[in-house]
Scaffold this active site. Structure first.
Site, mmCIF file in Angstrom:
data_model
loop_
_atom_site.group_PDB
_atom_site.id
_atom_site.type_symbol
_atom_site.label_atom_id
_atom_site.label_comp_id
_atom_site.label_asym_id
_atom_site.label_seq_id
_atom_site.Cartn_x
_atom_site.Cartn_y
_atom_site.Cartn_z
ATOM 1 N N TRP A 1 0.959 -1.335 -0.019
ATOM 2 C CA TRP A 1 -0.138 -0.022 -0.056
ATOM 3 C C TRP A 1 0.825 1.358 0.060
ATOM 4 O O TRP A 1 0.525 2.116 -0.657
ATOM 5 C CB TRP A 1 -1.030 0.053 1.169
ATOM 6 C CG TRP A 1 -1.605 1.316 1.298
ATOM 7 C CD1 TRP A 1 -1.461 2.364 1.952
ATOM 8 C CD2 TRP A 1 -2.713 1.831 0.450
ATOM 9 N NE1 TRP A 1 -2.267 3.572 1.692
ATOM 10 C CE2 TRP A 1 -3.207 2.947 0.727
ATOM 11 C CE3 TRP A 1 -3.677 0.981 -0.667
ATOM 12 C CZ2 TRP A 1 -4.234 3.667 0.067
ATOM 13 C CZ3 TRP A 1 -4.583 1.728 -1.232
ATOM 14 C CH2 TRP A 1 -4.982 2.874 -1.042
ATOM 15 N N ASP B 1 -1.931 -5.537 -0.814
ATOM 16 C CA ASP B 1 -2.982 -4.750 -0.151
ATOM 17 C C ASP B 1 -4.278 -4.239 -1.016
ATOM 18 O O ASP B 1 -4.303 -5.075 -2.226
ATOM 19 C CB ASP B 1 -2.355 -3.392 0.387
ATOM 20 C CG ASP B 1 -3.044 -2.834 1.704
ATOM 21 O OD1 ASP B 1 -4.052 -2.244 1.556
ATOM 22 O OD2 ASP B 1 -2.496 -3.189 2.737
ATOM 23 N N CYS C 1 -12.390 0.079 1.250
ATOM 24 C CA CYS C 1 -11.829 1.351 1.267
ATOM 25 C C CYS C 1 -11.643 1.874 -0.395
ATOM 26 O O CYS C 1 -11.570 3.229 -0.631
ATOM 27 C CB CYS C 1 -10.485 1.450 1.577
ATOM 28 S SG CYS C 1 -10.287 0.949 3.490
ATOM 29 N N LYS D 1 -5.188 -9.257 5.744
ATOM 30 C CA LYS D 1 -5.761 -7.970 6.564
ATOM 31 C C LYS D 1 -7.164 -7.500 6.171
ATOM 32 O O LYS D 1 -7.359 -7.382 4.846
ATOM 33 C CB LYS D 1 -4.532 -6.905 5.842
ATOM 34 C CG LYS D 1 -4.821 -5.498 6.351
ATOM 35 C CD LYS D 1 -3.859 -4.631 5.859
ATOM 36 C CE LYS D 1 -4.183 -3.181 6.047
ATOM 37 N NZ LYS D 1 -3.350 -2.139 5.384
ATOM 38 N N ASP E 1 -9.669 -4.750 6.619
ATOM 39 C CA ASP E 1 -9.739 -3.404 6.744
ATOM 40 C C ASP E 1 -10.793 -2.786 7.407
ATOM 41 O O ASP E 1 -12.003 -3.666 7.489
ATOM 42 C CB ASP E 1 -9.432 -2.374 5.561
ATOM 43 C CG ASP E 1 -8.676 -1.274 5.733
ATOM 44 O OD1 ASP E 1 -8.672 -0.662 6.787
ATOM 45 O OD2 ASP E 1 -7.872 -0.829 4.731
ATOM 46 N N TRP F 1 -7.944 0.755 12.698
ATOM 47 C CA TRP F 1 -7.349 1.906 13.003
ATOM 48 C C TRP F 1 -7.589 2.350 14.322
ATOM 49 O O TRP F 1 -7.386 3.538 14.786
ATOM 50 C CB TRP F 1 -8.142 3.047 12.163
ATOM 51 C CG TRP F 1 -8.330 2.611 10.735
ATOM 52 C CD1 TRP F 1 -7.566 1.632 9.976
ATOM 53 C CD2 TRP F 1 -9.507 2.869 10.045
ATOM 54 N NE1 TRP F 1 -8.145 1.745 8.760
ATOM 55 C CE2 TRP F 1 -9.676 2.121 8.685
ATOM 56 C CE3 TRP F 1 -10.627 3.712 10.348
ATOM 57 C CZ2 TRP F 1 -10.573 2.520 8.021
ATOM 58 C CZ3 TRP F 1 -11.766 3.946 9.480
ATOM 59 C CH2 TRP F 1 -11.582 3.283 8.213
ATOM 60 N N ASP G 1 -3.827 5.322 9.288
ATOM 61 C CA ASP G 1 -2.622 5.300 8.311
ATOM 62 C C ASP G 1 -1.533 6.079 8.875
ATOM 63 O O ASP G 1 -1.538 7.294 9.002
ATOM 64 C CB ASP G 1 -3.053 5.368 6.891
ATOM 65 C CG ASP G 1 -3.887 4.155 6.382
ATOM 66 O OD1 ASP G 1 -4.344 3.520 7.149
ATOM 67 O OD2 ASP G 1 -4.042 4.175 5.276
#
Length: 700
Positions: free
Chosen positions: A68, A103, A153, A189, A191, A231, A252
């Site tokens: 990413w 990603d 995302c 992963k 998100d 996050w 991020d």
């Protein structure tokens, strides 16, 4: 009503013909306690357990590379293949880096009639299994990406591609995790873009995903590492352990197209410090690395890695490996740096000193006796001397050796500490070899309340395997409680847990300290049912001897726990702020770290959200980096008392007075339990000092 649980230790059973009797008691019956080493007891007992004699290595934080930071959604087979080749050519696998993580951008949201993910084979020839196979052909592990919501995302924040709807896994958790595993991926992963927009409950959503991951791994025989990436929303450090090996604690670290930022790096580091949550193979994740990206100097790259290593974070490089310099490769591969990050004890470093604003010392307890890693961090704009004291690290005040990790040189022996100049906005990473200060061992023994049970004879037929420890009668969980655990001061302590697990896989137990949020602790195999081992956790204890450590397990198979050893980290010592009227403590609800969170009363439990350090600068600091703050520098009655990043403002300075009041220096008003209420959740504010008991506090 109580539950009687019989725990058997095979080797000791054969030698002593005894079964340890453990009683789970309710309020009506005295609880099982841990007996301090050397205490008298009328019950038969084995020899004292050497708690630190065999530290068991716990699973380390993942290391690798992710797409990413350098490529955003602009990825395809050729981009990833080129990075794999450069990854291998740079010698990163030999240094311990394993994962190549694909990603956002690999999938544009299409599914077939059966709901299976489909991809553009012009970009991914042979489908996703082909790139996974290529990664595996280099001896590496492959990672992939999705979202917990319906839309990922790429729909809400398109970067390099048009907005792509339906790129989330909501409604398809089991199907997608099985597909990823079938394709050959080893890491996923997940998100939170869709989950955040939809207002999903993070804990239940990720638990469902974790369950789907476990089902997929069982079906394919391929372990699938779950990375929770929400996050820091909804405080994953409170529930991540036992659900996933890693969870993001912040936003991020760099947004695509932006240059790496020193301030962003520090912010992500500060937000990842939750030491009670990180242990036994579970890790706080401050996000991918910016090391080697355009805009960061070599010194900044080293400081970045030093902070990630002291926190024990996953090390996932994010630079373009095809253009990586030899200098950057050397920084990423420094073996002593990696050893600090990947230390087999698996603990997180904690702040142990800040003698002057911005001059901070972080210490990490390493495997082995008397071993520490230390970061001396200078956040200021000029070079400054920074000192680490052995006593702050839980070491005896005797000579200790010091080694510089980046220069890989021994600096010599030093008496009670070490001081060196640290450049502006930079750090120094050291390893220390000293002598452990004394700790206190508590053995798992029954108390006088269980004398009627005495000891139970057992035959050597039980010596060949573990006794099944199960619920009886009312279905209560298996429970072992250590009462009367003492601490000289409120603050973070290291607890080494001696146990036996002869299974071929880890067993787990839930640890609750006082009334704090519980955490799942993993106990890896010790090799046999006659071999004991030790794992470690960090906990926050209250001053005095009223602390309780409770281990429980709802399943029929639990680890056999023998003893715990409690050791101090004096540099973390603080105090609870206890209301005279309420008997309750100043608390930040649910371990929240968000600026502006109002302090409130809550039952005292000495958690990290109730442990306050009163500094020479008259700050009241919680979590090591948040100050008690009069909101917006207010000076009027009712001004909220909140937490905020420590900034040296006069609205963050407090006088702790002999009459029990705590007054804000800027406002001249007293810390006050709003409305003289005493219930849990009562907000704290400022009010004109009036001598009321709701304005009187004890720091202890």
């Amino acid at each position: 009503m109580f539950t009687l649980i019989v725990r058997m230790r095979p080797r000791r059973l054969c030698r002593n013909a005894l079964v340890r009797v453990v009683v789970l008691a309710t309020a009506a019956v005295g609880a099982l306690v841990g007996v301090p080493h050397g205490a008298d007891t009328d019950l038969a007992r084995t020899e004292p357990t050497a708690v630190t004699s065999n530290q068991v290595s716990v699973p380390s934080a993942p290391m690798g590379w992710a797409s990413w930071n350098s490529f955003a959604a602009k990825i395809d087979y050729n981009v990833i293949k080129a990075q794999v080749d450069a990854f291998v050519a740079a010698g990163l696998p030999a240094a311990g880096y394993q994962y190549i993580n694909i990603d956002e951008g690999w999938w544009q949201g299409t599914r077939d009639s059966a709901g299976n993910i489909t991809v553009d084979t012009s970009e991914w020839p042979g489908g996703m299994s082909a790139i996974a196979d290529y990664i595996h052909s280099k001896g590496l592990k492959a990672g992939i990406y999705t979202d917990a919501g319906k839309n990922g995302c790429g729909y809400y924040f398109p970067t390099g591609r048009p907005a792509a709807p339906n790129t989330g896994s909501e409604g398809h958790y089991a199907q997608d995790m099985l597909k990823f595993s079938t394709w050959g991926f080893d890491f996923v992963k997940v998100d939170w873009c869709g989950g955040d927009v939809e207002g999903l409950d993070a804990r239940s959503s990720y638990q469902a995903i974790s369950d789907a991951v476990a089902q997929a791994a069982a079906a394919t025989g391929r372990p699938l590492t779950l990375s929770v990436c929400n996050w820091g929303k909804q405080n994953p450090w409170n529930w991540g352990a036992g659900m996933a090996p890693m969870w993001r604690t912040s936003n991020d670290i760099v947004f695509f197209g932006n240059a790496p930022s020193w301030s962003n790096m520090l912010s992500n580091f500060d937000q990842t410090l939750h030491p009670a949550a990180q242990h036994t193979g579970y890790y706080n994740d401050p996000d991918m690395l910016m090391v080697g990206m355009p805009g960061f100097t070599a010194a900044q790259n080293r400081a970045h890695l030093s902070l990630w290593a002291i926190s024990g974070a996953p090390l996932l490089a994010g630079n373009d490996l095809t253009t990586m310099t030899a200098e950057t490769a050397g920084i990423l591969k420094n073996p002593e740096l990696i050893a600090v990050d990947q230390d087999p004890r698996g603990l997180q470093g904690v702040k142990v000193a800040e003698d002057s604003t911005g001059l901070q010392v972080y210490g990490k307890v390493l495997s082995g006796s008397g071993k520490r890693a230390v970061v001396l961090l200078n956040r200021t704009s000029s070079a400054q001397n920074v000192t680490v004291r052995w006593s702050d690290l839980g070491l005896a005040s005797a000579s200790a050796t010091v080694r510089n990790v980046w220069s890989q040189t021994d600096l010599g022996g030093f008496g009670t500490g070490y001081t060196t100049s640290v450049p502006a906005k930079d750090s120094v990473l050291l390893t220390i070899g000293g002598t452990e200060a004394a700790g206190t061992t508590y053995e798992a023994e029954s108390t006088a309340n269980t004398k009627a049970g005495s000891a139970v004879n057992a035959s050597c037929a039980n010596c060949s395997g573990a006794a099944k420890v199960g619920s009886v009668g009312n279905g209560a969980a298996n429970t072992l409680r250590f009462n009367g655990v003492a601490a000289g001061s409120t603050g973070v302590k290291v607890v080494d847990i001696a146990y036996v697990n002869g299974d071929g896989k880890p067993r787990t137990a839930v640890l609750q300290v006082n009334g704090q949020t519980a955490t799942t602790v993993s106990f890896p195999p010790t090799g046999s049912w006659s071999a004991s081992g030790t794992v470690s956790v960090e906990v926050s204890l209250a001053k005095g001897s009223a602390n309780t450590l409770t281990f429980s397990n709802a399943s029929a198979w639990a680890p056999d726990l023998d003893a715990v050893k409690v050791s101090d980290l004096p540099g973390t010592n603080g105090a609870e702020i206890i209301g005279q009227q309420s008997g309750r403590c100043a608390d930040i609800f649910n371990g929240t770290i968000t600026n502006g969170t109002q302090a409130a009363l809550w039952d005292c439990n000495a958690g990290g959200n109730q442990s306050w350090t009163y500094t020479a600068r008259k700050e009241l600091v919680v979590y090591g980096n948040k100050c008690l703050d009069a909101y917006q520098a207010g000076r009027t009655n009712g001004t909220k008392v909140v937490i905020w990043d420590c900034n040296g403002g006069i609205n963050q300075t407090w006088n702790v007075n002999a009459d029990g009041t705590v007054t804000n220096v800027n406002a001249g008003l007293c810390l006050d339990a709003s409305g003289a209420a005493t219930a849990n959740g009562t907000a704290l504010d400022l009010w004109a000092c009036n001598g009321g008991s709701n304005q009187k506090w004890t720091l202890q």
